[in-house]
Design a protein around this motif. Structure first.
Motif, PDB file in Angstrom:
ATOM      1  N   PRO A   1      -5.282  31.748  11.722  1.00 14.13           N
ATOM      2  CA  PRO A   1      -6.175  31.197  12.753  1.00 14.13           C
ATOM      3  C   PRO A   1      -7.636  31.432  12.393  1.00 14.13           C
ATOM      4  CG  PRO A   1      -4.342  32.353  13.775  1.00 14.13           C
ATOM      5  CD  PRO A   1      -4.244  32.624  12.293  1.00 14.13           C
ATOM      6  N   GLY A   2      -8.433  30.406  12.636  1.00 15.26           N
ATOM      7  CA  GLY A   2      -9.834  30.468  12.262  1.00 15.26           C
ATOM      8  C   GLY A   2     -10.118  29.993  10.861  1.00 15.26           C
ATOM      9  N   GLY A   3      -9.083  29.768  10.083  1.00 16.65           N
ATOM     10  CA  GLY A   3      -9.247  29.327   8.703  1.00 16.65           C
ATOM     11  C   GLY A   3      -9.453  27.832   8.592  1.00 16.65           C
ATOM     12  N   PHE A   4      -9.414  27.350   7.350  1.00 14.30           N
ATOM     13  CA  PHE A   4      -9.661  25.930   7.119  1.00 14.30           C
ATOM     14  C   PHE A   4      -8.733  25.403   6.033  1.00 14.30           C
ATOM     15  CE2 PHE A   4     -11.753  26.303   3.033  1.00 14.30           C
ATOM     16  CZ  PHE A   4     -12.231  27.593   3.036  1.00 14.30           C
ATOM     17  N   LEU A   5      -8.531  24.102   6.082  1.00 14.20           N
ATOM     18  CA  LEU A   5      -7.785  23.373   5.071  1.00 14.20           C
ATOM     19  C   LEU A   5      -8.411  21.994   4.924  1.00 14.20           C
ATOM     20  CD1 LEU A   5      -3.999  23.983   5.934  1.00 14.20           C
ATOM     21  CD2 LEU A   5      -5.178  24.759   3.878  1.00 14.20           C
ATOM     22  N   ARG A   6      -8.223  21.387   3.765  1.00 11.00           N
ATOM     23  CA  ARG A   6      -8.618  20.002   3.577  1.00 11.00           C
ATOM     24  C   ARG A   6      -7.419  19.201   3.097  1.00 11.00           C
ATOM     25  NH1 ARG A   6     -13.139  17.138  -0.328  1.00 11.00           N
ATOM     26  NH2 ARG A   6     -11.588  17.636  -1.943  1.00 11.00           N
ATOM     27  N   LEU A   7      -7.077  18.184   3.843  1.00 10.51           N
ATOM     28  CA  LEU A   7      -6.005  17.280   3.463  1.00 10.51           C
ATOM     29  C   LEU A   7      -6.600  16.078   2.731  1.00 10.51           C
ATOM     30  CD1 LEU A   7      -3.856  17.230   6.735  1.00 10.51           C
ATOM     31  CD2 LEU A   7      -3.798  18.851   4.836  1.00 10.51           C
ATOM     32  N   SER A   8      -5.865  15.594   1.754  1.00 11.16           N
ATOM     33  CA  SER A   8      -6.276  14.411   1.003  1.00 11.16           C
ATOM     34  C   SER A   8      -5.186  13.359   1.084  1.00 11.16           C
ATOM     35  CB  SER A   8      -6.524  14.763  -0.464  1.00 11.16           C
ATOM     36  OG  SER A   8      -7.506  15.765  -0.599  1.00 11.16           O
ATOM     37  N   CYS A   9      -5.594  12.104   1.107  1.00 10.44           N
ATOM     38  CA  CYS A   9      -4.656  10.988   1.123  1.00 10.44           C
ATOM     39  C   CYS A   9      -5.116   9.975   0.088  1.00 10.44           C
ATOM     40  CB  CYS A   9      -4.597  10.351   2.500  1.00 10.44           C
ATOM     41  SG  CYS A   9      -3.539   8.893   2.593  1.00 10.44           S
ATOM     42  N   VAL A  10      -4.323   9.804  -0.951  1.00  7.94           N
ATOM     43  CA  VAL A  10      -4.656   8.878  -2.023  1.00  7.94           C
ATOM     44  C   VAL A  10      -3.913   7.568  -1.804  1.00  7.94           C
ATOM     45  CG1 VAL A  10      -4.681   8.504  -4.496  1.00  7.94           C
ATOM     46  CG2 VAL A  10      -4.982  10.818  -3.588  1.00  7.94           C
ATOM     47  N   ALA A  11      -4.647   6.479  -1.803  1.00 10.67           N
ATOM     48  CA  ALA A  11      -4.066   5.157  -1.581  1.00 10.67           C
ATOM     49  C   ALA A  11      -3.949   4.392  -2.893  1.00 10.67           C
ATOM     50  CB  ALA A  11      -4.926   4.369  -0.598  1.00 10.67           C
ATOM     51  N   SER A  12      -2.904   3.587  -3.006  1.00 16.85           N
ATOM     52  CA  SER A  12      -2.738   2.724  -4.169  1.00 16.85           C
ATOM     53  C   SER A  12      -2.097   1.423  -3.702  1.00 16.85           C
ATOM     54  CB  SER A  12      -1.881   3.401  -5.241  1.00 16.85           C
ATOM     55  OG  SER A  12      -0.605   3.721  -4.728  1.00 16.85           O
ATOM     56  N   GLY A  13      -2.107   0.437  -4.570  1.00 14.84           N
ATOM     57  CA  GLY A  13      -1.560  -0.854  -4.203  1.00 14.84           C
ATOM     58  C   GLY A  13      -2.644  -1.771  -3.672  1.00 14.84           C
ATOM     59  N   SER A  14      -2.325  -2.563  -2.681  1.00 16.62           N
ATOM     60  CA  SER A  14      -3.234  -3.581  -2.144  1.00 16.62           C
ATOM     61  C   SER A  14      -4.230  -2.973  -1.169  1.00 16.62           C
ATOM     62  CB  SER A  14      -2.433  -4.689  -1.448  1.00 16.62           C
ATOM     63  OG  SER A  14      -1.514  -5.284  -2.345  1.00 16.62           O
TER      64      SER A  14
ATOM     65  N   VAL B   1       0.852  -1.192   0.000  1.00 17.90           N
ATOM     66  CA  VAL B   1       0.000   0.000   0.000  1.00 17.90           C
ATOM     67  C   VAL B   1       0.885   1.239   0.000  1.00 17.90           C
ATOM     68  CG1 VAL B   1      -1.705   1.321   1.290  1.00 17.90           C
ATOM     69  CG2 VAL B   1      -1.879  -1.170   1.204  1.00 17.90           C
ATOM     70  N   GLN B   2       0.575   2.150  -0.902  1.00 15.30           N
ATOM     71  CA  GLN B   2       1.285   3.430  -0.944  1.00 15.30           C
ATOM     72  C   GLN B   2       0.287   4.551  -0.672  1.00 15.30           C
ATOM     73  OE1 GLN B   2       1.641   1.286  -3.945  1.00 15.30           O
ATOM     74  NE2 GLN B   2       3.082   0.256  -2.581  1.00 15.30           N
ATOM     75  N   LEU B   3       0.732   5.530   0.076  1.00 18.77           N
ATOM     76  CA  LEU B   3      -0.127   6.655   0.446  1.00 18.77           C
ATOM     77  C   LEU B   3       0.534   7.961   0.056  1.00 18.77           C
ATOM     78  CD1 LEU B   3      -0.988   5.457   4.076  1.00 18.77           C
ATOM     79  CD2 LEU B   3      -2.375   5.135   2.025  1.00 18.77           C
ATOM     80  N   GLN B   4      -0.239   8.842  -0.535  1.00 15.14           N
ATOM     81  CA  GLN B   4       0.251  10.174  -0.884  1.00 15.14           C
ATOM     82  C   GLN B   4      -0.684  11.210  -0.282  1.00 15.14           C
ATOM     83  OE1 GLN B   4       0.685   9.796  -5.307  1.00 15.14           O
ATOM     84  NE2 GLN B   4       2.764  10.512  -4.884  1.00 15.14           N
ATOM     85  N   ALA B   5      -0.119  12.095   0.501  1.00 16.66           N
ATOM     86  CA  ALA B   5      -0.915  13.127   1.163  1.00 16.66           C
ATOM     87  C   ALA B   5      -0.715  14.468   0.471  1.00 16.66           C
ATOM     88  CB  ALA B   5      -0.516  13.232   2.632  1.00 16.66           C
ATOM     89  N   PHE B   6      -1.795  15.222   0.421  1.00 18.83           N
ATOM     90  CA  PHE B   6      -1.789  16.540  -0.215  1.00 18.83           C
ATOM     91  C   PHE B   6      -2.598  17.517   0.629  1.00 18.83           C
ATOM     92  CE2 PHE B   6      -0.226  14.870  -4.201  1.00 18.83           C
ATOM     93  CZ  PHE B   6      -0.747  13.591  -4.261  1.00 18.83           C
ATOM     94  N   GLY B   7      -2.341  18.807   0.420  1.00 22.95           N
ATOM     95  CA  GLY B   7      -3.252  19.808   0.947  1.00 22.95           C
ATOM     96  C   GLY B   7      -2.756  20.664   2.081  1.00 22.95           C
ATOM     97  N   GLY B   8      -1.546  20.437   2.557  1.00 22.06           N
ATOM     98  CA  GLY B   8      -1.040  21.284   3.633  1.00 22.06           C
ATOM     99  C   GLY B   8      -0.757  22.688   3.148  1.00 22.06           C
ATOM    100  N   GLY B   9      -0.452  23.554   4.094  1.00 17.72           N
ATOM    101  CA  GLY B   9      -0.125  24.919   3.736  1.00 17.72           C
ATOM    102  C   GLY B   9      -0.167  25.838   4.934  1.00 17.72           C
ATOM    103  N   LEU B  10      -0.119  27.128   4.622  1.00 20.86           N
ATOM    104  CA  LEU B  10      -0.173  28.174   5.649  1.00 20.86           C
ATOM    105  C   LEU B  10      -1.567  28.766   5.675  1.00 20.86           C
ATOM    106  CD1 LEU B  10       1.189  30.185   7.637  1.00 20.86           C
ATOM    107  CD2 LEU B  10       1.803  31.554   5.627  1.00 20.86           C
ATOM    108  N   VAL B  11      -2.149  28.855   6.848  1.00 20.13           N
ATOM    109  CA  VAL B  11      -3.497  29.403   6.992  1.00 20.13           C
ATOM    110  C   VAL B  11      -3.564  30.233   8.260  1.00 20.13           C
ATOM    111  CG1 VAL B  11      -4.336  27.357   8.216  1.00 20.13           C
ATOM    112  CG2 VAL B  11      -5.954  28.791   6.945  1.00 20.13           C
TER     113      VAL B  11
END
Length: 114
Positions: free
Chosen positions: A13-26, A1-11
């Motif tokens: 206080p009070g703001g929002f972010l959405r992180l994504s994790c895409v899985a591949s493999g078994s 299983v391989q995992l790739q995370a996306f979506g970090g950054g600078l925000v």
């Protein structure tokens, strides 16, 4: 299983972010997925997790602000983070577990600062 995370950054206080994790493999072997974070000088901690059946759990510090979800068709897990605080600043890691293994993606930096 391989995992790739996306979506970090600078925000701000009070703001929002959405992180994504895409899985591949078994991915059929995955029983649960989650998000962890590690701030400088601190241990890695569980932020949110979701089982194959859809049960979720959250760290007390993020309850009511963060939401974990998934899209099976896209093989992706998400972490919606609202009302972010400076203490949420950390490297966030995607995690998946099977009966016999734990898998980690590369971390993505989240910085909450004005």
């Amino acid at each position: 299983v391989q995992l790739q995370a996306f979506g970090g950054g600078l925000v701000q206080p009070g703001g929002f972010l959405r992180l994504s994790c895409v899985a591949s493999g078994s991915i059929f072997s995955i029983n649960a997925m989650g998000w962890y974070r590690q701030a400088p000088g601190k241990q890695r901690e569980l932020v949110a997790g979701m089982t194959r059946g859809g049960s979720t759990n959250y760290a007390d510090s993020v309850k009511g602000r963060f939401t974990i979800s998934r899209d099976n068709t896209k093989k992706t897990s998400y972490l919606q983070m609202n009302s972010l605080k400076p203490e949420d600043t950390a490297v966030y890691y995607c995690n998946a577990v099977s009966y016999s293994n734990a898998y980690w993606g590369h971390g993505t930096q989240v910085t909450v600062s004005s």
